[in-house]
Every structure is written in C-alpha cells, then in structure tokens.
Design a protein around this motif. Structure first.
Motif, mmCIF file in Angstrom:
data_model
loop_
_atom_site.group_PDB
_atom_site.id
_atom_site.type_symbol
_atom_site.label_atom_id
_atom_site.label_comp_id
_atom_site.label_asym_id
_atom_site.label_seq_id
_atom_site.Cartn_x
_atom_site.Cartn_y
_atom_site.Cartn_z
ATOM 1 N N GLN A 54 0.886 -1.129 0.037
ATOM 2 C CA GLN A 54 -0.265 0.019 0.007
ATOM 3 C C GLN A 54 0.743 1.052 -0.050
ATOM 4 O O GLN A 54 0.525 1.994 -0.777
ATOM 5 C CB GLN A 54 -0.916 0.031 1.132
ATOM 6 N N ALA A 55 1.808 1.294 0.777
ATOM 7 C CA ALA A 55 2.805 2.344 0.800
ATOM 8 C C ALA A 55 3.657 2.619 -0.593
ATOM 9 O O ALA A 55 3.799 3.770 -0.935
ATOM 10 C CB ALA A 55 3.868 2.060 1.759
ATOM 11 N N ARG A 56 3.825 1.610 -1.542
ATOM 12 C CA ARG A 56 4.217 1.668 -2.542
ATOM 13 C C ARG A 56 3.292 1.985 -3.677
ATOM 14 O O ARG A 56 3.578 2.859 -4.729
ATOM 15 C CB ARG A 56 4.861 0.326 -3.126
ATOM 16 N N GLN A 57 2.039 1.669 -3.424
ATOM 17 C CA GLN A 57 1.122 1.879 -4.437
ATOM 18 C C GLN A 57 -0.410 2.335 -3.616
ATOM 19 O O GLN A 57 -1.261 1.718 -3.863
ATOM 20 C CB GLN A 57 0.673 0.615 -5.212
ATOM 21 N N PRO A 58 -0.331 3.663 -3.408
ATOM 22 C CA PRO A 58 -1.575 4.116 -2.434
ATOM 23 C C PRO A 58 -2.675 4.184 -3.323
ATOM 24 O O PRO A 58 -4.185 4.420 -2.614
ATOM 25 C CB PRO A 58 -0.945 5.507 -1.572
ATOM 26 N N GLU A 59 -2.703 4.513 -4.418
ATOM 27 C CA GLU A 59 -3.928 4.392 -5.383
ATOM 28 C C GLU A 59 -4.602 3.593 -5.424
ATOM 29 O O GLU A 59 -5.652 3.635 -6.116
ATOM 30 C CB GLU A 59 -3.314 5.067 -6.712
ATOM 31 N N LEU A 60 -4.142 2.089 -5.298
ATOM 32 C CA LEU A 60 -4.746 0.736 -5.380
ATOM 33 C C LEU A 60 -5.829 0.725 -4.333
ATOM 34 O O LEU A 60 -5.601 0.226 -3.178
ATOM 35 C CB LEU A 60 -3.913 -0.108 -5.666
ATOM 36 N N MET A 61 -7.077 1.123 -4.500
ATOM 37 C CA MET A 61 -8.110 0.970 -3.542
ATOM 38 C C MET A 61 -8.114 -0.600 -3.106
ATOM 39 O O MET A 61 -8.621 -0.894 -1.795
ATOM 40 C CB MET A 61 -9.401 1.496 -3.833
#
Length: 496
Positions: A54-61
């Motif tokens: 999540q920290a690397r790809q915060p846009e992925l809901m």
C-alpha cells in the motif's frame, strides 16, 4: 451436555513481521501475498506485506480493503476484539465489503448488546446462502448468550419470533433450529400464538431442555402442549430423542458428534448398559490415548456416569482416569472432563480425592476455563476443604466464588451452603430471582433432582432444599415458577 470451556479472552501482543518485507521487490511481495501461509499468519505476514504494498501503490483501493481485512483478522487472532471491530466498522463506513457473521462475532466479543442485536438481525435477514451457511450453532449460541447477559433478552426473543413467523426456521441449519425455537418461545407465548408455539416445540429435541419450559410461568398457556410433548415420566420425549439420534448415527456412523448425541439419548432413556456397550465399541482402539477427540471424550464421560448408575464406581473411576491420561494438554475442551471428574468425586463425598482433582482442574481452567467452569471448581474446593475441617482455607475462596459465579447464583448458593451460610445463600437466590436473566437458569435448578438428567447424584447440599425451609424464598420462586408435577419426573433419572 455441560459445555464449560471457553476461549481465553486475554489480549495478545502484536508479533514482529516474519521477514524484512521493505527490502523485497514488488514481484516477491506479490508472490508472498499469494501464499496460503501468509493468510494463516495475518499479523506476522499479511498485515506487513499489504502495508508495504500500500505504501508503494497508495492509489490501489483494492489494497486498502485487503489491508483492512488483514488487520481485522490479525486483531481477532490476538483477541483484541475491540480493535478488530473498530477496523471492521471503518471498513464498512468506507464502503468496503464486510461478512455479516464475522461482524456478528466481533460485536458479541466486544460485549456490545445493541450492536450484537443489530448484527444478528442483519445475519438473519440476509438472503445470501453463504451467510446462512455460516450461521452455525456455536455462533448462534454465543450471540444469544451475549444478548441475554447484556439485558437484551426480550428484544432478542421478539426479533427471533418475528423471523420465525416470516419463515426463517426452515431455512437454517437443522442444528440451529432448536436454539432459535427455544429462544423465540417466550415472545410467542406472550403473544398467545399457539400454532407457532406448536411448531417451535416440535423443533426442540433434547429432553433436559424441557425442565425450565415446564416450570417457568411465562409458558403457562403452553404447558398442555409441553406436557403432551414430554409425556408421563418424560418417556415420550426421551423415546423421540433416542430414535432421532440413533437414526442420525446410523446415517453417519463415523461421525463422533452423532455418536455423542446417541449416547446422550440412551443415557437420558436410562439404557445404561447400552451406553457402556456403544461407548466401548466406539472407543476400544489401541491408540485412543493419542487420538481422543472431544466427542469421544463425552462418550467416555457418559460411560463413566452409566457405570455409576449401575453401581460400578471403581470402573467409572478408571474411565475418568483414561480421559485424564490422554494426550492433548492444549485441547481447550479437556477442562469439561477435568471438572466433571472433580465434581463427581466431591459429590460422592470422596473429599481428599475430590480436592486433588479440583486443584488439577483449576490448573486447566486457568487457561481454558469460562467463569462458569472456574465457579464449579471453586464450589468443589470449598465443599471439599470444609468437609476436611479446613474451613479457614475454604473461606478464603468465597470472594473468588462470588466473582466467578456472578451469573450463576445456584453455584454460589451451593458453596455457601457447604459452609453453613444459609442466610446469605437465601439472599443470593432471592436477588437472582428478581433478575430476569439470572432467573432463567435458576428456575430449573430449584426443581427436584430428577430434572438434573446428566450429572451423577451428589450428596452436597442443594439450594432447592431451601424452598422447604425458607418461606420467603418459596413465595418468591412460586411467583415465577411452579413445582413440576411428579407425573412428569423423568423416569430414567429416578433409576440413577
């Protein structure tokens, strides 16, 4: 049967991550996430892996929702139930998907009566087959006990009665139907719905359940139906339960739960020799000590009680020794048999043996016991110590018994009676009769010994004896209950 064990509720700390996930590539993190081991260890693996992703790809809901579920499962595994329920509520508020039975379980575990009833209703009204399939007897019983202890008993009864009228009864697991029927029956009786009451009573199969129904005055207008169902000497209901349970065992001959139910049915019917024969056939294998499961434990427990009923006490002792010697110290359910062994010895006046057994049971119950389990052990220790002229030691345990027996007035009264503290025992029972929740269990406890259809006979003083000696207690009791007519005393109980 007596179910005394309960999960340990002490919260456990958060473990460290199993590996250094920050140093892993995204590809390797993805592979780890797909591993079954990751989801078996939500705290050490799933949460830190998803948090890193999540920290690397915060846009992925989707990652946010998956992380929320992992945190819920982790907190639940650590028994941090308030934390788990808070995570679930935040996920729900954000529009995430929540599984209703899990939400119900966590609402119960956080001791929130209003949330429990709301979640229970959501589960009952769900049209999703997966939700209905998850509604097993353990979860239902857990939720109903919690609702009653939180003072929401009447609301629960009304909700269940409403759902019964809407046809819910025949859409759920057959093992759940009797639980729903028993707990809806109060509201149905208040409404005077005799036809629905008849259908619900038809779903109640276990003979011991009928003692409170036949005594409790809230069911007065249903007594004719209940009396017809049990028959003189409880013989009609015990015959029904025996035929039903033996039929289920025949259909599922390798099912140890079906074996346990069949043995209970034979025992309630007074067929003690058959109990011993069937238990021997099912458990007579060389590796029993290494492979014993809970239902086979009940089979052996019933064999021991059947041997007692036939006057074969030494052989019954050996059966309980066998259960105690079996491997599996971490099996939470073993507390049931450790307590039944101790209570049997104390109840037979074997004070030294009983005290040793009760001390051993206390060790097991410290980790795996419910308040009821611990209260039983304290009662046994108090009664044994006092009978061994170690009254000062017994008195030191009374405050602990008061604490553990807060929801079990009959047990507290028994401990007090062993110490000849009759006045306080009466006061405890009077207070409990004035409390709707505590009164439920006390109503059948104050009936004749014949309605205790499971345990072996005991020489300990009985709270029910106070009804004859204390006028105020008898008057209070008769406000809420009748003494069940002798025509309905279970015939098999009189044989023990």
């Amino acid at each position: 049967m007596s179910m005394l064990a309960a999960p340990v509720m002490a919260e456990e700390p958060m473990p460290p991550p199993a590996e250094n996930y920050k140093a892993m590539s995204g590809e390797k993190l993805g592979a780890q996430l797909r591993s079954a081991d990751t989801w078996a260890e939500p705290c050490a693996r799933a949460v830190p892996i998803l948090a890193e992703l999540q920290a690397r790809q915060p846009e992925l809901m989707q990652l946010n929702e998956s992380l929320a579920h992992a945190r819920i499962n982790c907190a639940g595994k650590r028994k941090a139930y308030a934390e788990a329920y808070g995570e679930l509520q935040r996920l729900e508020a954000a529009g995430g998907e929540v599984f209703p039975p899990q939400a119900l379980y966590l609402a119960v575990a956080t001791d929130d009566g209003a949330e429990t009833n709301a979640r229970f209703r959501a589960v009952l009204q769900s049209g999703d087959p997966k939700v209905r399939d998850a509604l097993g007897p353990d979860l239902v019983g857990f939720a109903i006990r919690a609702a009653r202890q939180n003072g929401s008993g009447r609301e629960l009864e009304e909700m269940l009665a409403s759902e019964m009228r809407a046809g819910l009864l025949y859409t759920v697991d057959p093992d759940v139907r009797p639980i729903f029927a028993i707990n809806a029956l109060g509201a149905v009786a208040r409404d005077g719905d005799i036809e629905l009451a008849r259908r619900l009573i038809h779903e109640i199969h276990q003979p011991p359940t009928y003692a409170r129904l036949l005594a409790d005055r809230q069911f007065t207008q249903l007594w004719p139906l209940l009396e017809e169902r049990v028959g003189p000497g409880f013989q009609r209901i015990t015959r029904h339960y025996k035929e039903r349970s033996l039929g289920e065992l025949e259909a599922e001959s390798d099912d140890t739960e079906a074996l346990s139910q069949a043995l209970h049915a034979l025992y309630y019917a007074g067929e003690f020799a058959q109990v011993i024969e069937m238990a021997d056939a099912a458990t007579g294998r060389p590796d029993l000590a290494d492979t014993l499961d809970e239902d086979e434990g009940w089979a052996l427990n019933l064999k021991a009680y059947a041997l007692d009923a036939l006057g074969r006490q030494t052989q019954a002792d050996a059966v309980f020794d066998l259960i105690g010697d079996a491997d599996g110290e971490d099996d939470y359910w073993r507390v049931n048999f450790a307590i039944n062994r101790a209570s049997r010895l104390v109840g037979q006046g074997r004070w030294e043996e009983g005290l040793v057994a009760a001390e051993q049971a206390a060790e097991v119950a410290r980790e795996h016991g419910s308040p009821y389990a611990r209260a039983l052990i304290l009662r046994d220790r108090i009664c044994a110590l006092n009978s061994l002229d170690r009254t000062e030691e017994a008195l030191l345990l009374v405050d602990d018994l008061r604490l553990e027996a807060e929801q079990h007035a009959g047990l507290l009264a028994e401990g007090l009676l062993c110490l000849d503290q009759e006045k306080e025992a009466v006061d405890v029972l009077l207070a409990a009769l004035g409390d709707e929740q505590l009164r439920r269990s006390l109503i059948d406890e104050l009936q004749d010994d014949a309605f205790d259809m499971f345990y072996t006979r005991s020489i300990l003083p009985k709270p029910r004896d106070l009804l004859e000696r204390d006028k105020s207690l008898r008057q209070a009791y008769l406000q809420y209950a009748r003494m069940i007519p002798t025509d309905f005393y279970p015939a098999a109980s009189l044989m023990r």
